[in-house]
Design a protein around this motif. Structure first.
Motif, PDB file in Angstrom:
ATOM      1  N   ARG A 193      40.285  47.932  38.848  1.00 47.44           N
ATOM      2  CA  ARG A 193      39.147  47.763  39.679  1.00 47.44           C
ATOM      3  C   ARG A 193      38.025  48.315  38.878  1.00 47.44           C
ATOM      4  NH1 ARG A 193      39.646  51.556  44.990  1.00 47.44           N
ATOM      5  NH2 ARG A 193      39.879  53.138  43.161  1.00 47.44           N
ATOM      6  N   ALA A 194      38.195  49.185  37.940  1.00 48.21           N
ATOM      7  CA  ALA A 194      36.962  49.839  37.307  1.00 48.21           C
ATOM      8  C   ALA A 194      36.551  48.876  36.355  1.00 48.21           C
ATOM      9  CB  ALA A 194      37.432  51.097  36.579  1.00 48.21           C
ATOM     10  N   LYS A 195      37.348  48.131  35.513  1.00 49.11           N
ATOM     11  CA  LYS A 195      37.070  46.995  34.935  1.00 49.11           C
ATOM     12  C   LYS A 195      36.069  45.691  35.613  1.00 49.11           C
ATOM     13  CE  LYS A 195      40.609  47.767  31.382  1.00 49.11           C
ATOM     14  NZ  LYS A 195      42.003  47.160  30.755  1.00 49.11           N
ATOM     15  N   ALA A 196      36.887  45.461  36.666  1.00 46.51           N
ATOM     16  CA  ALA A 196      36.148  44.329  37.445  1.00 46.51           C
ATOM     17  C   ALA A 196      34.784  44.770  37.921  1.00 46.51           C
ATOM     18  CB  ALA A 196      36.947  44.033  38.806  1.00 46.51           C
ATOM     19  N   GLU A 197      34.656  46.101  38.503  1.00 47.27           N
ATOM     20  CA  GLU A 197      33.474  46.535  38.764  1.00 47.27           C
ATOM     21  C   GLU A 197      32.351  46.645  37.565  1.00 47.27           C
ATOM     22  OE1 GLU A 197      30.457  48.335  41.107  1.00 47.27           O
ATOM     23  OE2 GLU A 197      32.436  47.312  41.716  1.00 47.27           O
ATOM     24  N   LEU A 198      32.866  46.831  36.361  1.00 48.18           N
ATOM     25  CA  LEU A 198      31.932  46.789  35.324  1.00 48.18           C
ATOM     26  C   LEU A 198      31.406  45.348  35.030  1.00 48.18           C
ATOM     27  CD1 LEU A 198      30.495  48.044  32.750  1.00 48.18           C
ATOM     28  CD2 LEU A 198      32.734  47.684  31.430  1.00 48.18           C
ATOM     29  N   ALA A 199      32.693  44.243  34.988  1.00 51.06           N
ATOM     30  CA  ALA A 199      32.014  43.075  35.000  1.00 51.06           C
ATOM     31  C   ALA A 199      31.194  42.469  35.890  1.00 51.06           C
ATOM     32  CB  ALA A 199      33.259  42.173  35.233  1.00 51.06           C
ATOM     33  N   ARG A 229      23.299  41.536  35.702  1.00 50.24           N
ATOM     34  CA  ARG A 229      22.112  41.554  34.566  1.00 50.24           C
ATOM     35  C   ARG A 229      22.166  40.352  33.994  1.00 50.24           C
ATOM     36  NH1 ARG A 229      25.394  46.354  32.649  1.00 50.24           N
ATOM     37  NH2 ARG A 229      24.516  48.255  33.786  1.00 50.24           N
ATOM     38  N   ALA A 230      23.356  39.648  33.956  1.00 51.42           N
ATOM     39  CA  ALA A 230      23.045  38.216  33.195  1.00 51.42           C
ATOM     40  C   ALA A 230      22.254  37.329  34.051  1.00 51.42           C
ATOM     41  CB  ALA A 230      24.506  37.707  32.922  1.00 51.42           C
ATOM     42  N   GLU A 231      22.218  37.505  35.528  1.00 53.53           N
ATOM     43  CA  GLU A 231      21.625  36.761  36.243  1.00 53.53           C
ATOM     44  C   GLU A 231      20.143  36.762  36.071  1.00 53.53           C
ATOM     45  OE1 GLU A 231      22.920  37.699  40.342  1.00 53.53           O
ATOM     46  OE2 GLU A 231      24.853  36.551  40.042  1.00 53.53           O
ATOM     47  N   GLU A 235      26.406  32.095  27.938  1.00 53.55           N
ATOM     48  CA  GLU A 235      27.037  33.310  27.840  1.00 53.55           C
ATOM     49  C   GLU A 235      26.748  33.794  29.339  1.00 53.55           C
ATOM     50  OE1 GLU A 235      25.020  37.741  26.025  1.00 53.55           O
ATOM     51  OE2 GLU A 235      24.179  35.724  25.417  1.00 53.55           O
ATOM     52  N   TYR A 236      26.019  33.464  30.311  1.00 51.08           N
ATOM     53  CA  TYR A 236      26.140  33.729  31.585  1.00 51.08           C
ATOM     54  C   TYR A 236      27.374  33.210  32.109  1.00 51.08           C
ATOM     55  CZ  TYR A 236      25.213  33.703  36.579  1.00 51.08           C
ATOM     56  OH  TYR A 236      25.255  33.711  37.942  1.00 51.08           O
ATOM     57  N   ASP A 237      27.677  31.963  31.765  1.00 45.36           N
ATOM     58  CA  ASP A 237      28.849  31.551  32.525  1.00 45.36           C
ATOM     59  C   ASP A 237      30.092  32.136  31.810  1.00 45.36           C
ATOM     60  OD1 ASP A 237      27.530  29.561  33.810  1.00 45.36           O
ATOM     61  OD2 ASP A 237      27.831  27.950  32.362  1.00 45.36           O
ATOM     62  N   ALA A 254      34.480  36.030  33.223  1.00 45.06           N
ATOM     63  CA  ALA A 254      35.211  37.280  32.969  1.00 45.06           C
ATOM     64  C   ALA A 254      35.172  38.233  34.086  1.00 45.06           C
ATOM     65  CB  ALA A 254      34.412  38.149  31.973  1.00 45.06           C
ATOM     66  N   TRP A 255      34.110  37.920  35.121  1.00 44.41           N
ATOM     67  CA  TRP A 255      34.144  38.900  36.086  1.00 44.41           C
ATOM     68  C   TRP A 255      35.463  38.342  37.234  1.00 44.41           C
ATOM     69  CZ3 TRP A 255      33.069  37.321  41.237  1.00 44.41           C
ATOM     70  CH2 TRP A 255      33.153  38.382  42.293  1.00 44.41           C
ATOM     71  N   LYS A 256      35.382  37.180  37.432  1.00 45.24           N
ATOM     72  CA  LYS A 256      36.314  36.510  38.352  1.00 45.24           C
ATOM     73  C   LYS A 256      37.625  36.810  37.800  1.00 45.24           C
ATOM     74  CE  LYS A 256      33.680  32.680  39.726  1.00 45.24           C
ATOM     75  NZ  LYS A 256      33.429  31.060  39.745  1.00 45.24           N
ATOM     76  N   GLU A 257      38.080  36.636  36.542  1.00 46.17           N
ATOM     77  CA  GLU A 257      39.338  37.311  35.993  1.00 46.17           C
ATOM     78  C   GLU A 257      39.777  38.508  36.466  1.00 46.17           C
ATOM     79  OE1 GLU A 257      41.922  37.058  31.823  1.00 46.17           O
ATOM     80  OE2 GLU A 257      39.803  36.286  32.063  1.00 46.17           O
ATOM     81  N   LEU A 258      38.700  39.502  36.014  1.00 46.80           N
ATOM     82  CA  LEU A 258      38.929  40.998  36.418  1.00 46.80           C
ATOM     83  C   LEU A 258      39.120  41.309  37.677  1.00 46.80           C
ATOM     84  CD1 LEU A 258      36.613  42.252  33.497  1.00 46.80           C
ATOM     85  CD2 LEU A 258      39.149  42.347  33.472  1.00 46.80           C
ATOM     86  N   ASP A 259      38.492  40.579  38.531  1.00 44.89           N
ATOM     87  CA  ASP A 259      38.479  40.999  39.858  1.00 44.89           C
ATOM     88  C   ASP A 259      39.954  40.524  40.351  1.00 44.89           C
ATOM     89  OD1 ASP A 259      37.214  41.370  42.850  1.00 44.89           O
ATOM     90  OD2 ASP A 259      37.844  39.236  42.926  1.00 44.89           O
ATOM     91  N   ALA A 260      40.306  39.121  39.900  1.00 39.77           N
ATOM     92  CA  ALA A 260      41.741  38.851  40.521  1.00 39.77           C
ATOM     93  C   ALA A 260      42.819  39.579  39.827  1.00 39.77           C
ATOM     94  CB  ALA A 260      41.889  37.241  39.821  1.00 39.77           C
ATOM     95  N   SER A 261      42.869  40.258  38.541  1.00 40.49           N
ATOM     96  CA  SER A 261      43.730  41.338  38.191  1.00 40.49           C
ATOM     97  C   SER A 261      43.717  42.515  38.911  1.00 40.49           C
ATOM     98  CB  SER A 261      43.162  41.450  36.459  1.00 40.49           C
ATOM     99  OG  SER A 261      43.436  40.307  35.799  1.00 40.49           O
ATOM    100  N   ALA A 262      42.359  42.897  39.603  1.00 41.21           N
ATOM    101  CA  ALA A 262      42.415  44.069  40.231  1.00 41.21           C
ATOM    102  C   ALA A 262      42.897  43.855  41.719  1.00 41.21           C
ATOM    103  CB  ALA A 262      40.831  44.340  40.716  1.00 41.21           C
TER     104      ALA A 262
END
Length: 388
Positions: A124-130, A136-138, A150-152, A157-165
C-alpha cells in the motif's frame, strides 16, 4: 309280563316336552326392546340382539406412525487444520448460536496474519508513492516538462502497484479469516452431542468434531395412504392449514398440536404411500429427534353412520352385517368400513340411516331366515373401548 305303570311311562316324555315348550315360550315372551315392550316372537326364529344404526356428526380422524426429525442437523467440522487446544461444552448440553465449541492452536495462523498484514502495508505504501508521482507527472506533462511516454510509464507503474496492494490486502483478509476459524463456533441454537475429537488431537477440514440439532421446533415424518393424499394434498400445496396432533410413547392421547408442513409430490408405487411431514413447537424440549410418535390428522365434520364392531362379520375379504328386514328376516349386507370414532366403527357404504342391524347372535343367523329380535342400545365392543 305287562308293565305296572303303562300310563306314567308314556306320559312322562310328553309332559317334559310340553314343559320345555312352555319355558321357551316364556323366554321368548320375556324378550323386550329398549322401551321395555316385548318384541313379537316368530315360531322357530333364533333370538338375537339388534340395534339401530347411529347417525352422528363427527370429525373423522386418521392415525399414523411416524418418527421425529430435527429441523436443523449440523455436523461440526473445522475449516482449518491444527491441534485442538480447548473443548468448551459439556456433552448433551444446549448451546446457542455463536458459542465457541472448540479452539484450535492459533499461533501459526496469527503469525501468517501478521505477515500478510505487513506485506499489505508495504504494498500500500508503494502504491501511494506511485500515485503521488503520477499526480506530479500530470502537471509536468501539461507544462511539457516531461514526455508523454514518461507520463505513461508512471501511470502504468501506479496501476501495477495498486493491483499488488489490493492483492496483498486480500491475502491479509484471508489470513485473518483463517485465524478466526481457529475458534469453531456453533452455527445454530440447539443441543450438542459428545465431542468426537478430544484435546490435543490434530484435525483437518474432513474431521467431524461433533453434531448439533435444533430444538425449538421439530418435524414428525410419517407415511400416508392414497386416500389421505387425495384429501390433504390440495389443501397442503395450496397453503391452507391442516391441523396435526402427535403423542409420544409415554403419553396418552395427542397432546402436541402442530400443522402439516409437507406433502410429497408423488406416491411410492411399491407401498402405495406418500411421505408427509408435520412441524411442532418444542418449547418443553420433550420431543427429541428419532423418537417414535403417533400422529393424528383430524378431518372436516360430516354426518356418518356408526356401528359396533361386534356386528361386523368377515366373508373372505369382505365385511358384512345382517340387517333386520321386513317380517323380521335377516338380510345379508356387504359394508365398507372406516375408522373407529368414540368406540364405534364408521360405515362408508352399505347401510342407511334408521336401519336395524344384528349385534349379538350372528352365529345363529342365516340370510332370509326370520329372527326374534331384542332391541338394545348400540354400544362399543369391550375390545374397542379398551383400545380407545
Amino acid at each position: 309280563m305287562k308293565s305296572r305303570y303303562p300310563i306314567m311311562t308314556r306320559a312322562r316324555p310328553l309332559a317334559l316336552a310340553l314343559g320345555g315348550a312352555a319355558l321357551a315360550a316364556a323366554a321368548l315372551a320375556g324378550c323386550s326392546d329398549a322401551t321395555g315392550k316385548a318384541a313379537p316372537a316368530v315360531a322357530g326364529a333364533p333370538p338375537v340382539s339388534a340395534s339401530v344404526v347411529v347417525e352422528k356428526t363427527i370429525a373423522e380422524t386418521q392415525e399414523f406412525s411416524g418418527r421425529l426429525e430435527a429441523i436443523d442437523v449440523v455436523a461440526i467440522r473445522p475449516r482449518v487444520s491444527g491441534y485442538i487446544t480447548a473443548v468448551n461444552f459439556k456433552p448433551g448440553s444446549e448451546v446457542k448460536n455463536g458459542d465457541v465449541l472448540f479452539e484450535i492452536d492459533r499461533r501459526p495462523f496469527q503469525a501468517e496474519a501478521d505477515r500478510a498484514t505487513a506485506v499489505f502495508d508495504a504494498a500500500r505504501a508503494k502504491a501511494e508513492l506511485a500515485r503521488l508521482e503520477l499526480n506530479r507527472a500530470e502537471k509536468l506533462v501539461a507544462d511539457q516538462a516531461i514526455s508523454q511516454r514518461e507520463y505513461d510509464e508512471r501511470a502504468a507503474a501506479w496501476k501495477e502497484l495498486d493491483a499488488s496492494a489490493r492483492s496483498a490486502r486480500a491475502q491479509a483478509e484471508a489470513a485473518k479469516l483463517n485465524l478466526s476459524y481457529t475458534r469453531v463456533i456453533s452455527p445454530i441454537t440447539g443441543r450438542v452431542s459428545k465431542a468426537e475429537i478430544t484435546l490435543g488431537n490434530l484435525v483437518d477440514s474432513t474431521t467431524v468434531l461433533t453434531s448439533l440439532v435444533s430444538q425449538d421446533r421439530i418435524y414428525a415424518g410419517f407415511d400416508g395412504d392414497e386416500s389421505t393424499y387425495l384429501r390433504l394434498a390440495e389443501r397442503a400445496h395450496g397453503g391452507k392449514p391442516v391441523v396435526v396432533r402427535a403423542g409420544l410413547a409415554n403419553e396418552d392421547g395427542f397432546p402436541h398440536e402442530g400443522k402439516l408442513e409437507f406433502v410429497d409430490n408423488q406416491l411410492d408405487t411399491r407401498t402405495g404411500s406418500v411421505r408427509m411431514r408435520a412441524v411442532f413447537a418444542n418449547k418443553d424440549r420433550d420431543m427429541a429427534p428419532g423418537l417414535f410418535a403417533r400422529v393424528q390428522i383430524r378431518g372436516d365434520q360430516r354426518e356418518e353412520l356408526l356401528i359396533t364392531d361386534r356386528a361386523v362379520g368377515t366373508d373372505q375379504s369382505h365385511k358384512f352385517v345382517f340387517v333386520v328386514g321386513p317380517q323380521g328376516k335377516a338380510q345379508y349386507r356387504e359394508v365398507t368400513l372406516g375408522p373407529i370414532v368414540d368406540g364405534l366403527r364408521v360405515v362408508r357404504h352399505g347401510l342407511k340411516p334408521g336401519e336395524t342391524i344384528i349385534v349379538n347372535g350372528l352365529q345363529r343367523v342365516k340370510p332370509g331366515v326370520p329372527v326374534t329380535v331384542q332391541n338394545v342400545p348400540m354400544l362399543a365392543s369391550a375390545a374397542t373401548s379398551k383400545k380407545e
